[in-house]
Design a protein around this motif. Structure first.
Motif, short mmCIF file in Angstrom:
data_model
loop_
_atom_site.label_atom_id
_atom_site.label_comp_id
_atom_site.label_asym_id
_atom_site.label_seq_id
_atom_site.Cartn_x
_atom_site.Cartn_y
_atom_site.Cartn_z
N GLN A 34 28.47 8.66 -59.40
CA GLN A 34 28.65 8.94 -58.11
C GLN A 34 28.14 7.31 -57.48
O GLN A 34 26.83 7.34 -57.47
CB GLN A 34 28.72 10.29 -57.31
CG GLN A 34 29.16 10.20 -55.88
CD GLN A 34 28.55 11.40 -54.97
OE1 GLN A 34 27.62 12.13 -55.68
NE2 GLN A 34 29.65 12.41 -54.89
N PRO A 35 29.03 6.73 -56.86
CA PRO A 35 28.28 5.34 -56.40
C PRO A 35 27.58 5.63 -55.20
O PRO A 35 27.77 6.98 -54.17
CB PRO A 35 29.74 4.46 -55.87
CG PRO A 35 30.98 5.64 -56.95
CD PRO A 35 30.98 6.36 -57.42
N PRO A 36 26.62 5.01 -54.84
CA PRO A 36 25.33 5.39 -53.70
C PRO A 36 26.18 4.99 -52.67
O PRO A 36 26.69 4.41 -52.46
CB PRO A 36 24.15 4.54 -54.45
CG PRO A 36 24.79 3.20 -55.07
CD PRO A 36 26.58 3.80 -55.76
N GLY A 37 25.91 5.64 -51.82
CA GLY A 37 25.98 4.63 -49.51
C GLY A 37 26.99 6.13 -49.32
O GLY A 37 27.04 5.82 -48.31
N GLY A 38 27.46 6.83 -50.09
CA GLY A 38 28.52 7.84 -49.65
C GLY A 38 29.39 7.69 -49.15
O GLY A 38 30.19 6.02 -49.80
N TYR A 39 30.71 8.57 -48.19
CA TYR A 39 31.28 7.71 -47.39
C TYR A 39 31.82 7.24 -46.00
O TYR A 39 30.82 7.81 -45.36
CB TYR A 39 32.51 8.92 -47.60
CG TYR A 39 33.68 8.73 -46.94
CD1 TYR A 39 35.68 8.54 -47.48
CD2 TYR A 39 34.30 8.64 -45.39
CE1 TYR A 39 36.18 7.31 -47.16
CE2 TYR A 39 35.47 8.39 -44.78
CZ TYR A 39 36.42 8.04 -45.62
OH TYR A 39 37.97 7.33 -45.14
N PRO A 40 32.39 6.09 -45.83
CA PRO A 40 33.51 5.36 -47.07
C PRO A 40 32.26 3.60 -47.46
O PRO A 40 33.49 3.74 -48.51
CB PRO A 40 33.59 4.87 -45.74
CG PRO A 40 33.01 4.22 -44.50
CD PRO A 40 32.08 5.71 -44.66
N ASP A 41 31.07 4.19 -47.50
CA ASP A 41 30.78 2.84 -48.52
C ASP A 41 30.61 2.84 -49.29
O ASP A 41 31.24 1.93 -50.59
CB ASP A 41 29.44 2.49 -48.46
CG ASP A 41 29.36 2.40 -46.36
OD1 ASP A 41 30.13 1.85 -45.39
OD2 ASP A 41 28.01 2.73 -45.55
#
Length: 266
Positions: free
Chosen positions: A117-124
């Motif tokens: 899961q790419p870091p930064g959350g949504y929308p980043d």
């Protein structure tokens, strides 16, 4: 979709799977009004179990593939509810763990299924497959056909996005150092039910609490296969696979669903 992925993995080997987000709607934690049957703990638990099973199945199909789950606005509803109601629970983990307990990554067993899961959350949160191929869930949308893709063409690289559930595709050609570079922006559509059985902006609830306004959504189902150079020296090449009414004609072969939405044989 799983049949077609199995076929392609046997033919060529699938090395990357980009899940474009919204795999869980989580309506029980939404600010939108939803018919009561969709917001029970059983419905939420079923969604968690179903997505985890889907991830396990895809991992079994392609054991060595990189599976990426992109943060999305529907999934973030869980964290937003915690922030609004019980902020002290946000980010709480088990001892010596980095995955928050009340997160989709933990609930759907991303670690067990080796899902990134790419870091930064949504929308980043975003995932770069190469220097010229980007996967995002997306926060841009338009009701005008093709307008959303046009917005992403401005990135200057090929962009695959989700968010609005429609199939779209636009291509662009630019000249860089005397060489034509071809990029595209688009969405394969979605893999959710599109027959109106899911609550959406077009549905409502009657005075008995049942889903009202049921009608076929103007969405498209499908998946894409992308041939890409991890070093980004070659332009990505796209192969489109459309799905309609539980079947797909792909590479001259017919793929037909064998179960209904609950897994019962048809």
């Amino acid at each position: 979709a799983l049949q077609i992925i199995t076929y392609m993995h046997a033919q060529h080997g699938v090395d990357l799977s980009g899940h474009q987000g919204d795999k869980l709607d989580i309506p029980a934690f939404s600010s939108h009004r939803t018919p009561p049957a969709y917001i029970t703990n059983k419905a939420t638990q079923y969604a968690i179990d179903r997505y985890s099973t889907t991830l396990a199945t895809q991992r079994a199909i392609a054991p060595k593939a990189t599976i990426v789950d992109l943060p999305s606005n529907h999934v973030i509803r869980l964290v937003n509810t915690l922030i609004d109601k019980i902020p002290a629970l946000v980010g709480l983990t088990r001892a010596d763990s980095k995955t928050p307990i009340l997160s989709v990554a933990h609930l759907c067993r991303f670690e067990d299924h080796k899902v990134i899961q790419p870091p930064g959350g949504y929308p980043d949160g975003k995932y770069w497959a190469s220097d010229n191929l980007l996967f995002v869930h997306g926060d841009k949308t338009s009701s005008v056909p093709g307008a959303t893709a046009r917005k992403y063409l401005r990135e200057g690289v090929s962009v695959v996005y989700g968010h609005h559930h429609h199939e779209e595709l636009l291509r662009n050609v630019v000249e860089v150092n005397g060489r034509s570079r071809v990029s595209f922006a688009g969405s394969a559509g979605c893999l959710c039910q599109i027959n109106g059985s899911l609550p959406s902006s077009r549905t409502g609830s009657d005075d008995t609490g049942k889903l009202a306004g049921v009608q076929r959504e103007a969405w498209n189902q499908g998946i894409w296969f992308i041939w890409y150079d991890p070093k980004g020296q070659q332009d990505p090449v796209l192969e489109i696979c459309q799905i309609e009414d539980g079947q797909s004609i792909f590479r001259g072969q017919k793929f037909q669903t064998t179960v209904d939405m609950y897994g019962n044989p048809v």
